[in-house]
Write an enzyme that holds these catalytic residues in place. Sequence first.
Site, short mmCIF file in Angstrom:
data_model
loop_
_atom_site.label_atom_id
_atom_site.label_comp_id
_atom_site.label_asym_id
_atom_site.label_seq_id
_atom_site.Cartn_x
_atom_site.Cartn_y
_atom_site.Cartn_z
N ASP A 155 33.71 37.71 29.41
CA ASP A 155 34.91 38.54 29.59
C ASP A 155 34.97 39.65 28.52
OD1 ASP A 155 37.15 39.29 31.01
OD2 ASP A 155 38.50 37.95 29.93
N HIS A 186 37.84 38.49 40.97
CA HIS A 186 38.46 38.49 39.65
C HIS A 186 39.98 38.46 39.80
CE1 HIS A 186 39.86 39.93 35.75
NE2 HIS A 186 38.67 39.58 35.27
#
Length: 339
Positions: free
Chosen positions: A290, A166
């Site tokens: 997300d 990430h």
Amino acid sequence: MTVSRIIGVEEHAWTAELRDALLRYGGDDTVNLLSSRPQTDSKLREVGDERLARMDAAGVDMEILSITTPGTQPLAAAEAVPLARDANDFLADAVRRHPDRFAAFATLPTPDPEAAASELERCVRQLGMVGAQLVPLTQDVRYLDHESFRPVFEAASELGVPLYLHPGQPPEAVRRASYSGFDDWTNLNLGTGGWGWHVDAGLAALRLIIAGTFDRHPTLQIVLGRWGELLVPFADRADLLSEDNPTLQRRVIEYLTNNVHVTAGGVLSHRMLTAAVDVLGPDRVMFGDDDPYRGMKGHFGGAGGAREFVETAPLSAADRTKLGHTNAERLLKLSKETP
């Protein structure tokens, strides 16, 4: 065509204790100015009814929970290790309470690489987690290809679980040189979600390739959000690093097509999905919203937005099913049907 199940593979949470430690650290503006805002903080800490209602409204059947960026990676090792363990226990408890709706990636205390490898083993073998999430930098100085982190990649390879890379803030010197000169909010967005995050995450993955990580661990799999974090769309150019390379066993593009998977990561763009499928094929793309940062909104926002994105994707019916759930089920070894 209706897709029977939608799995979101990049969906975030954190603990109040980790939030407080990161605010004391003070060196990550994504925490200071974004994640710690009251409404976002509340959503990150909540892994029960409110989140489930948000998922239901968007058409998401399961979330793969992960601790939001930057995890414990900027912190001193003595603080990072217990905070990571507590955060992983928090995620595992959410999964135990809702096993049909949640699975989880571990967060790892990379300031102590041996402890990080041990924590990954604990999380997979004892807590049933499906992999781990990492950000590119540890304490703003070491990328993941640094030899000190090899125990983490060895553990992931031995356990047969993927690592999700990430984005995190680029190094401070890079932020000063490349992502400053405007108002504070523009500087932050330029250096994070608008551009800098994705350059840095793609770079971290590319560095893992050219450092020989996948030659040492040929079956190891990594996951990138945002359809490949600028690396996958630029694959043909990045492949130039293969030329006259004295150490790599394969071409760069072969590592991408054999060791990398991608998710939407909240960017619900059919155009970017199509480009990722063109490079990687339909077996390496997965949905992800997300959550809670996008709040299940955007072009495909509103009721059923996640499901609408998948079911209207410009793919064959079989490949829309792969995008929606079967690719994630295969990579993460999830049950193919909701209990």
